[in-house]
Design a protein around this motif. Structure first.
Motif, PDB file in Angstrom:
ATOM      1  N   SER A  25       0.859  -1.165  -0.114  1.00  0.00           N
ATOM      2  CA  SER A  25      -0.274   0.076  -0.124  1.00  0.00           C
ATOM      3  C   SER A  25       0.930   1.274  -0.114  1.00  0.00           C
ATOM      4  O   SER A  25       0.768   2.196  -0.705  1.00  0.00           O
ATOM      5  CB  SER A  25      -1.054  -0.220   1.423  1.00  0.00           C
ATOM      6  OG  SER A  25      -1.725  -1.179   1.275  1.00  0.00           O
ATOM      7  N   THR A  28       2.424   1.666  -3.393  1.00  0.00           N
ATOM      8  CA  THR A  28       1.542   2.017  -4.288  1.00  0.00           C
ATOM      9  C   THR A  28       1.359   3.438  -4.381  1.00  0.00           C
ATOM     10  O   THR A  28       1.108   4.336  -5.259  1.00  0.00           O
ATOM     11  CB  THR A  28       0.158   1.141  -4.315  1.00  0.00           C
ATOM     12  OG1 THR A  28       0.446  -0.006  -4.530  1.00  0.00           O
ATOM     13  CG2 THR A  28      -0.839   1.705  -5.312  1.00  0.00           C
ATOM     14  N   ALA A  29       1.023   3.977  -3.233  1.00  0.00           N
ATOM     15  CA  ALA A  29       0.707   5.360  -2.767  1.00  0.00           C
ATOM     16  C   ALA A  29       1.772   6.293  -3.142  1.00  0.00           C
ATOM     17  O   ALA A  29       1.823   7.422  -3.707  1.00  0.00           O
ATOM     18  CB  ALA A  29       0.511   5.527  -1.372  1.00  0.00           C
TER      19      ALA A  29
END
Length: 214
Positions: A25, A28-29
């Motif tokens: 996560s 990805t951010a």
């Protein structure tokens, strides 16, 4: 002594998966943030065509008439023989009305200036298309001299203007201009006056005396 308990590997698997999901996560951010900041747009910009490539892809400007005989050149460029303004010869007319007219538009412009002919529109269109372009050069120059003006009285004949102009430059009135000859404005102005006098029975000496604003 307290008894120690050992957890098997599969009992710690949920913790490992949770940690891995958190890392994915976060990565990805980070990628999304960098993309929005423009870090990954360099390749897209490189793929865009340059302004020079866009101009090269555009079609050539209009102005070619009858197999390239009337290829337009910049207005005011000196002619090859006399250094005179060749804008009239090459179709670069002085007003927005003329632009780079075809033969029918040129005749219509002359009609607005009260310049007609004694041979009929069909014959005149044929003469405008002749290879020597004598009538076309004289017609364009006449339209330029009469831009925004109209001859008074009975319509003056273009073929008579052409006759008097050729006589004025030392040629046969029934002949043709040399291919590289430029139209002399002063002599053409006098040819228009003479043709007007012939048609209207007057004795004017100045163009300003025989024209009116349209």
């Amino acid at each position: 002594m307290a008894e120690q308990t050992t957890q098997s590997w599969w009992q710690t698997l949920p913790g490992i998966m949770t940690a891995a999901a958190g890392c994915i996560s976060a990565i990805t951010a980070l990628i999304i943030a960098l993309h929005q900041a423009g870090l990954f747009k360099a390749e897209d910009k490189a793929a865009e065509p340059s302004p020079a490539a866009v101009l090269a892809a555009e079609p050539p400007a209009a102005g070619v008439h009858k197999g390239g005989a009337d290829i337009a050149q910049p207005a005011g460029q000196p002619g090859p023989a006399t250094g005179q303004d060749t804008s009239a010869e090459h179709g670069n007319a002085p007003s927005g009305r003329l632009g780079a007219p075809d033969d029918k538009a040129l005749l219509a412009e002359l009609e607005q200036a009260n310049v007609g002919n004694s041979v009929g529109k069909g014959a005149m269109l044929s003469w405008l298309g002749d290879d020597d372009r004598t009538y076309r050069r004289i017609s364009l120059a006449s339209a330029r001299l009469l831009d925004g003006k109209r001859l008074k009285g009975t319509a003056t004949d273009l073929d008579v203007i052409k006759y008097h102009y050729l006589e004025a430059v030392g040629l046969s009135g029934d002949g043709q201009l040399p291919v590289d000859a430029q139209v002399d404005d002063a002599r053409l102005r006098q040819a228009i006056i003479t043709a007007f006098n012939d048609k209207n029975g007057t004795s004017a000496r100045r163009l300003e005396a025989i024209v009116e604003v349209r």
